[in-house]
Scaffold this active site. Structure first.
Site, PDB file in Angstrom:
ATOM      1  N   HIS A 143       0.808  -1.022   0.033  1.00 26.55           N
ATOM      2  CA  HIS A 143       0.096   0.108  -0.008  1.00 26.55           C
ATOM      3  C   HIS A 143       1.016   1.252   0.026  1.00 26.55           C
ATOM      4  O   HIS A 143       2.082   1.237   0.527  1.00 26.55           O
ATOM      5  CB  HIS A 143      -0.968   0.147   1.113  1.00 26.55           C
ATOM      6  CG  HIS A 143      -1.985  -1.193   1.277  1.00 26.55           C
ATOM      7  ND1 HIS A 143      -2.795  -1.418   0.424  1.00 26.55           N
ATOM      8  CD2 HIS A 143      -1.668  -2.207   1.981  1.00 26.55           C
ATOM      9  CE1 HIS A 143      -3.444  -2.632   0.655  1.00 26.55           C
ATOM     10  NE2 HIS A 143      -2.746  -2.983   1.658  1.00 26.55           N
ATOM     11  N   ALA A 144       0.539   2.453  -0.498  1.00 28.97           N
ATOM     12  CA  ALA A 144       1.041   3.590  -0.635  1.00 28.97           C
ATOM     13  C   ALA A 144       2.468   3.675  -0.887  1.00 28.97           C
ATOM     14  O   ALA A 144       2.705   3.368  -2.084  1.00 28.97           O
ATOM     15  CB  ALA A 144       0.851   4.240   0.861  1.00 28.97           C
TER      16      ALA A 144
END
Length: 87
Positions: free
Chosen positions: A15-16
């Site tokens: 994620h991210a």
């Protein structure tokens, strides 16, 4: 077709920031690399959106795949990144 099974090491999963680093590295390879969780459809590893929708969490095993000239080396580089702490 070459494949690598790798356990996601990043504590936040893909994620991210880890997804952005992975997508950048995968997109820079001379072959298209896909990534999937068991039982799911593969997504392009060079796509941040694809990585985010994959939902790969810390400790999940993913399968990277590619074919063509340079596929093994490309998979090695991307697999090393997935198996690293990227937080």
């Amino acid at each position: 077709m070459f494949e690598r099974r790798v356990t996601v090491a990043s504590k936040v999963g893909l994620h991210a920031r880890p997804a952005a680093l992975l997508a950048k590295t995968a997109a820079a390879q001379p072959v298209t690399i896909t990534i999937r969780k068991d039982g799911a459809e593969p997504v392009e590893a060079g796509s941040i959106l694809g990585l985010m929708t994959l939902g790969a969490e810390h400790g999940d095993e993913v399968v990277l795949a590619a074919e063509g000239d340079g596929a093994e080396a490309a998979l090695d580089e991307v697999a090393e990144l997935v198996g690293s702490e990227l937080d």
